[in-house]
Design a protein around this motif. Structure first.
Motif, mmCIF file in Angstrom:
data_model
loop_
_atom_site.group_PDB
_atom_site.id
_atom_site.type_symbol
_atom_site.label_atom_id
_atom_site.label_comp_id
_atom_site.label_asym_id
_atom_site.label_seq_id
_atom_site.Cartn_x
_atom_site.Cartn_y
_atom_site.Cartn_z
ATOM 1 N N ARG A 1 -6.108 110.261 112.075
ATOM 2 C CA ARG A 1 -6.555 111.653 111.881
ATOM 3 C C ARG A 1 -6.516 112.502 113.152
ATOM 4 N NH1 ARG A 1 -11.914 110.637 110.573
ATOM 5 N NH2 ARG A 1 -11.560 108.417 110.914
ATOM 6 N N GLY A 2 -6.720 111.865 114.313
ATOM 7 C CA GLY A 2 -6.726 112.633 115.565
ATOM 8 C C GLY A 2 -5.311 112.961 116.008
ATOM 9 N N PRO A 3 -5.138 114.008 116.844
ATOM 10 C CA PRO A 3 -3.796 114.392 117.296
ATOM 11 C C PRO A 3 -3.173 113.370 118.246
ATOM 12 C CG PRO A 3 -5.487 115.727 118.363
ATOM 13 C CD PRO A 3 -6.193 114.898 117.346
ATOM 14 N N ILE A 4 -1.862 113.135 118.046
ATOM 15 C CA ILE A 4 -1.080 112.290 118.965
ATOM 16 C C ILE A 4 -0.001 113.206 119.530
ATOM 17 C CG2 ILE A 4 0.341 110.211 119.196
ATOM 18 C CD1 ILE A 4 -0.799 109.251 116.497
ATOM 19 N N GLU A 5 -0.031 113.447 120.825
ATOM 20 C CA GLU A 5 0.903 114.413 121.425
ATOM 21 C C GLU A 5 1.779 113.735 122.470
ATOM 22 O OE1 GLU A 5 -1.411 118.442 122.005
ATOM 23 O OE2 GLU A 5 -2.780 116.742 122.173
ATOM 24 N N ALA A 6 3.092 114.023 122.414
ATOM 25 C CA ALA A 6 4.030 113.426 123.371
ATOM 26 C C ALA A 6 4.172 114.327 124.593
ATOM 27 C CB ALA A 6 5.386 113.231 122.707
ATOM 28 N N GLU A 7 4.344 113.651 125.770
ATOM 29 C CA GLU A 7 4.557 114.362 127.039
ATOM 30 C C GLU A 7 3.553 115.494 127.228
ATOM 31 O OE1 GLU A 7 6.292 113.138 129.357
ATOM 32 O OE2 GLU A 7 7.199 111.604 128.084
ATOM 33 N N LYS A 8 2.299 115.151 127.091
ATOM 34 C CA LYS A 8 1.228 116.159 127.162
ATOM 35 C C LYS A 8 0.709 116.267 128.606
ATOM 36 C CE LYS A 8 -2.111 118.795 125.629
ATOM 37 N NZ LYS A 8 -1.840 120.168 125.253
ATOM 38 N N SER A 9 0.769 117.450 129.145
ATOM 39 C CA SER A 9 0.282 117.652 130.514
ATOM 40 C C SER A 9 -1.207 117.316 130.594
ATOM 41 C CB SER A 9 0.503 119.109 130.919
ATOM 42 O OG SER A 9 -0.228 119.366 132.107
ATOM 43 N N LEU A 10 -1.581 116.597 131.656
ATOM 44 C CA LEU A 10 -2.996 116.201 131.818
ATOM 45 C C LEU A 10 -3.730 117.088 132.821
ATOM 46 C CD1 LEU A 10 -2.567 112.319 131.901
ATOM 47 C CD2 LEU A 10 -3.438 113.705 130.006
ATOM 48 N N LYS A 11 -2.939 117.889 133.525
ATOM 49 C CA LYS A 11 -3.483 118.728 134.599
ATOM 50 C C LYS A 11 -4.724 119.502 134.144
ATOM 51 C CE LYS A 11 -0.260 120.623 137.522
ATOM 52 N NZ LYS A 11 0.704 121.583 138.011
ATOM 53 N N GLU A 12 -4.617 120.078 132.944
ATOM 54 C CA GLU A 12 -5.696 120.941 132.436
ATOM 55 C C GLU A 12 -6.926 120.120 132.045
ATOM 56 O OE1 GLU A 12 -2.562 120.795 131.170
ATOM 57 O OE2 GLU A 12 -1.815 122.510 132.316
ATOM 58 N N LEU A 13 -6.780 118.803 131.976
ATOM 59 C CA LEU A 13 -7.887 117.958 131.490
ATOM 60 C C LEU A 13 -8.654 117.280 132.625
ATOM 61 C CD1 LEU A 13 -6.161 116.252 128.399
ATOM 62 C CD2 LEU A 13 -7.524 118.348 128.491
ATOM 63 N N VAL A 14 -8.219 117.538 133.863
ATOM 64 C CA VAL A 14 -8.915 116.908 134.995
ATOM 65 C C VAL A 14 -9.399 117.976 135.981
ATOM 66 C CG1 VAL A 14 -7.650 114.726 134.799
ATOM 67 C CG2 VAL A 14 -6.764 116.501 136.309
ATOM 68 N N TRP A 15 -10.492 117.671 136.649
ATOM 69 C CA TRP A 15 -11.126 118.640 137.541
ATOM 70 C C TRP A 15 -10.240 119.099 138.691
ATOM 71 C CZ3 TRP A 15 -16.218 120.597 138.759
ATOM 72 C CH2 TRP A 15 -17.031 120.662 137.624
ATOM 73 N N PHE A 16 -9.412 118.178 139.230
ATOM 74 C CA PHE A 16 -8.549 118.539 140.355
ATOM 75 C C PHE A 16 -7.452 119.543 139.964
ATOM 76 C CE2 PHE A 16 -9.443 114.698 143.162
ATOM 77 C CZ PHE A 16 -9.700 115.447 144.301
ATOM 78 N N ARG A 17 -7.110 119.581 138.661
ATOM 79 C CA ARG A 17 -6.005 120.407 138.164
ATOM 80 C C ARG A 17 -4.683 120.034 138.854
ATOM 81 N NH1 ARG A 17 -9.335 121.226 134.857
ATOM 82 N NH2 ARG A 17 -10.099 123.205 134.046
ATOM 83 N N VAL A 18 -4.446 118.725 139.010
ATOM 84 C CA VAL A 18 -3.153 118.264 139.540
ATOM 85 C C VAL A 18 -2.660 117.124 138.661
ATOM 86 C CG1 VAL A 18 -3.794 118.831 141.934
ATOM 87 C CG2 VAL A 18 -4.113 116.483 141.111
#
Ligand SMILES: Cc1cc2nc3c(=O)[nH]c(=O)nc-3n(C[C@H](O)[C@H](O)[C@H](O)COP(=O)(O)OP(=O)(O)OC[C@H]3O[C@@H](n4cnc5c(N)ncnc54)[C@H](O)[C@@H]3O)c2cc1C
Length: 316
Positions: free
Chosen positions: A15-32
């Motif tokens: 049921r949850g989303p499965i996304e390919a080649e998803k940028s992680l930058k926006e999901l971490v505090w460092f934004r890198v």
């Protein structure tokens, strides 16, 4: 599209989303950092249980929380990255007089507020930590002389086979900013124990925590919190300061002027800038004091080709 997705087989029941080649930058505090080959955000614990057995045994699985202790490298993370959302794993329920059952997606600050509502002390330190409970359970997050291990009664999780696992506090194998729980278990919730106390006293403690943070840490910057563990009996920040690294800058990564055990992304730093700065600090501290600082921040993923960073810049 990544070749990995077809290897999972039929995912129509997930049921949850499965996304390919998803940028992680926006999901971490460092934004890198780079992208996840696949990012899966389970709808709830049953969805996670259904998903995990689909992942072939040779494919790495990495779990991330709110990303406040992570440095993602620019080459990204191969395999599957799993992130527990607040929506699916965000419950807090009182159990008896002194216990709280807390979902792994609950932000630490929310737990501190719920404990205040329940009149339970021992959770005020979470008011100042920007991560989530899954990360706190893994990192043994702590501050002001107390840590997560002191609150844990038991932790519930799901292993790679999709089975529910319950770990006692002893089985979590806690030490300073570390747990030696089995590496394939994704924590989904925990039973935590508090101490009944007057709500005004708890509130005052929480306010003191906020005040201390605002004065002493760059809490509004793009950072990963304390970069290095405090070596036995020593302060990492003092060693860094004595080695002349306060304010040191590489690209857009800088040692915080305010608290020199914090690295910050001043604007558009890369993962390479941040890690190179960290290893430069380690090399300089080792040269100045003979102490080998150990990373507290978790560094995940691959270097970009030709932009590898050697521990201690290869000087140790
Ligand atoms: C401004 C600032 C101040 C900070 N102050 C403190 C402090 O005072 N004390 C302190 O201890 N830390 C501090 N930190 C660091 C960080 O907030 C903590 O380590 C926090 O517990 C990490 O939680 P997270 O959800 O962000 O985890 P992430 O950073 O996303 O992940 C950290 C680790 O936990 C693992 N993990 C995450 N979720 C799960 C799960 N569900 N199951 C299994 N493993 C999981 C990840 O694989 C990773 O290895 C600070 C960070 C910042 C940015």
């Amino acid at each position: 599209m990544t070749a990995l997705l077809p290897r999972l087989g039929d995912t129509s029941h997930i049921r949850g989303p499965i996304e390919a080649e998803k940028s992680l930058k926006e999901l971490v505090w460092f934004r890198v950092g780079g992208a996840a080959e696949l990012l899966f955000q389970p709808a709830d614990e049953a969805d996670l249980q259904a998903f995990l057995p689909l992942v072939p045994a040779d494919v790495p699985i990495t779990v991330i929380g709110l990303g406040s202790n992570l440095l993602i490298r620019d080459g990204g993370l191969p395999g599957v990255v799993i992130r527990l959302s607040v929506r699916g794993f965000g419950g807090v329920a009182e159990e008896g007089e002194t216990r709280l059952r807390v979902g792994a997606g609950v932000p630490d600050k929310i737990l501190a507020a719920k404990a205040l509502d329940a009149g339970l002390s021992g959770f005020a330190f979470y008011h100042g930590i920007p991560g989530g409970i899954g990360g706190a359970l893994h990192m043994n997050a702590g501050a002001h002389g107390t840590d997560t291990s002191e609150r844990v009664v038991e932790v519930r999780g799901v292993n790679r086979k999709g089975e529910i696992v319950t770990l006692t506090r002893e089985a979590m194998g806690y030490s300073y900013r570390h747990s030696s729980a089995p590496g394939d278990v994704i924590f989904t919730s925990a039973l935590l124990e508090g101490i009944p106390e007057d709500r005004e006293a708890i509130r005052a403690n929480m306010e003191a925590v906020s005040e201390h943070r605002e004065k002493s840490q760059p809490v509004r910057s793009r950072t990963g919190g304390s970069t290095f563990k405090n070596p036995n009996g020593l302060s990492a920040w003092k060693l860094i300061d004595q080695a002349g690294c306060r304010g040191l800058r590489i690209g857009d990564a800088q040692v915080s002027e305010m608290h020199c055990n914090f690295l910050i992304n001043v604007d558009a730093a890369s993962g390479h800038d941040v890690e190179l700065l960290g290893e430069t600090v380690r090399a300089r501290v080792f040269k100045a004091s003979g102490v080998k600082l150990e990373w507290e921040i978790k560094r995940l993923g691959l270097f970009e080709a030709g932009r590898e960073v050697e521990p201690f810049l290869g000087q140790v």
